[in-house]
Design a protein around this motif. Sequence first.
Motif, short mmCIF file in Angstrom:
data_model
loop_
_atom_site.label_atom_id
_atom_site.label_comp_id
_atom_site.label_asym_id
_atom_site.label_seq_id
_atom_site.Cartn_x
_atom_site.Cartn_y
_atom_site.Cartn_z
N ALA B 69 -103.79 5.31 3.24
CA ALA B 69 -104.50 5.70 2.03
C ALA B 69 -105.90 5.09 2.01
N THR B 199 -100.86 2.43 -4.27
CA THR B 199 -100.17 3.72 -4.10
C THR B 199 -99.11 3.73 -3.00
N ARG B 203 -96.74 7.03 -2.22
CA ARG B 203 -96.65 7.63 -0.89
C ARG B 203 -95.24 7.56 -0.35
N ASP B 207 -93.70 11.05 0.41
CA ASP B 207 -93.72 11.45 1.82
C ASP B 207 -92.46 11.09 2.58
#
Lengths: 181, 562
Positions: B69, B199, B203, B207
Amino acid sequence: MIVKRPELSWTERLYLPAIWNGIKVTLRHFLRRKVTMQYPEQRWVVPEGYRGAPYLVRDTEGHTKCVSCQLCEFVCPPKAIRIVPPGPDGPPADRPNAEKMPLEFEINMLRCIFCGFCQEVCPEEAIFLMKDYSLTGTRREEMIYNKEKLLALGGSHQGRIQKWTFKLEEAREQEVFPVKT
Amino acid sequence: MAITSSPTDPAKVSPADVLTVTVNGRPITVPRTQPDWEGRMVPTTMIQACEAAGVTVPHYCYHPRLPVAGNCRMCLVEYGVPALGPDRQPLRNPDGSLIINKSPRPAIACATPVSAGMAIYTDTPNVRAMREGVLEFLLINHPLDCPICDQAGECKLQEYSLEYGQAASRFVETKVHKPKAVDLGPRIMLDDERCILCTRCIRFTRDVVKDDALGIVNRGSYNTIAAYPGRQFDNNYTLNTVDICPVGALTSKDFRFKMRVWFLKETKSVCTSCARGCNTLIGSRENVIYRLTPRDNPEVNQSWMCDFGRLNYKWIGREDRLREVRARGSGNTGWTGALGEIARRLRAAPQGCVALIASARLTNEELYLLGLLARHLGAMTDSIPRTGDFDHILVQADKNPNSAGARLLGLAAEPMGSRLPAIADGIRAGAIRTLLVFGEDVTSRGVNADLLARLETLVVSDVLPNPTTAAAHFLLPGCAAAEKRGSFTNFQGRVQRFPKAVEPPGDARPEAEFLADLVTAVTGQKWPTSIEGLFNHMASSVPAFAGLTWAALGDLGRSVAT
Ligand code: SF4
Ligand code: SF4
Ligand code: SF4
Ligand code: SF4
Ligand code: FES
């Protein structure tokens, strides 16, 4: 090595001068100002900064200051402190916002060496070494002080910093997010 | 969490696939591309090159098993690239070293690919100043929560504050206050004030789990992690976000306020809740298990484990655990007496009159000993299948941790459990007079209490009471996996060993220990009593395990053909 026995002169063999010298010392102390303290009726006044028994304190509003961070338990050299944290289902802290306080807090006064590490490490100013130096009990279990007893003995602390109350008030003033109490 | 650079076999790498960079002046050769979180080959980044050089770059948002990220900026480093001449060839100093054009701007190490000849600097005063600056910004709205924060002791913010933080805050404005103790889902509690907005959690769930449940709402300083409105953050992998959250924002409701992490003794172990066998760490203090966390194993569970397995430890400390040896109808008490009597009866039992039901939750070593016993007695054997939900991430339908071991060691029928009716018939017909049950409740599997009552000898070993243990003539209290040493073979055929984390209650003993005594007494042959000895003996006599040794299993296990 051979130590020769000293030959005593006739005055020494008489013993009377030696006895008289002894009586002189006794008489001198007898007539002096007395220093013996009538303990326990009379008590010694301990100086400031004396490190006596560690007790838990409450804040000025009567809330338990300890948040069960267990740093004192970790730092205590003789492992005198034993804390039972509240866990997920334990009772909430006395003070709103502080989130937790110990379920049980024990100090084994037989183990404590009055080093003051707990007071030094405490981030909440919740534990202080007070002036008690005479701790007695008739059983070992009596010498393990629990949370209730420690808080009762510790009394309240007049610290100015009220971190958790301050944070709560600051959050309320912002009115951005709803504040739970 | 340690960064794992994927192992590259030097023999297979051609010179075109590698490039040389320098990290703080030290040259290091790294592969040009490395697998990313999905296994796709992507260019090697500076953070991976630094890791290969043994230099740790502080980071928050980067995680080797998540997409990059690049938002926390903690990993900023200085770098330079070789100066090129008009012929596009690198210019060299008189001593032959490359002339480096230092970039005027820093770059984030987690997202910047390396190029040939690149020089990376992580120890310059500028880099230090950048880290201090980033940290100061991360801390402006951060609460002083460490005394009540479950992350304290394993918090990246604390760790880097120690190295790069300032003793006093320069922030004179009022801190932004955000919601505290937010109920994010059934197992997760969120403290928004502590979040540094890396984050990682978003994620991970989007994901890896493919459950896009979390996001950031509001703007600027009011940025807040939240679940989708009206939804709970509830999937079987939510607790992994607690592990990867670098701060104390996401906390486990189960572990909340239970124990400070610095008291926990961490024992490398293996999860027993399904055939995957996720590698775990058992956090215990003074014989009480407080939590399970996943341990990195690229071949088995990567960095994750499921919530069910993680929370399936509480039965180990249950009050009603079996803790006493019982020998009904005989004066013998204690281990020696009970084992002696069992051995006497088994020696007297005619061939084929004994049956053995061995749980596929026992270790390879225990199953090996039981197999020896069964072959000596000509006993019919089987295990009990246990199935449930599965997913395509980690959870297997087979809920036994050692089904593969039970098959390889010849104890389980194919399919598992198919010999159970035959055993029940044998008991009914009176052909089977002695039954050995290890770690299972057979009454719910067709061998009901009436049948058990017909037996001459019923030997049961288990950890928790159940109808079978109630009917036992001889009850031998066993151990949970956390209380003994041993190894399991997972569904991939990976043999994974685990050490002991806590002491068993009462008189309970590890099964392998008393089984070795029993098998020695029945067969008259001496069997090794140590787990190492047993495992190595098994490896030398069972073809499936050939070539393995206890020591060679290491922390991550070894594969066998299934
Ligand atoms: S004074 Fe020292 S020994 Fe006594 S409880 Fe505190 S840390 Fe432990
Ligand atoms: S007394 Fe202080 S150091 Fe000890 S647990 Fe309570 S808050 Fe922490
Ligand atoms: S997240 Fe880290 S720095 Fe922040 S309160 Fe928790 S332990 Fe302290
Ligand atoms: S909750 Fe934790 S993992 Fe998620 S963004 Fe905030 S700091 Fe990162
Ligand atoms: S780790 Fe590189 S930006 Fe966060």
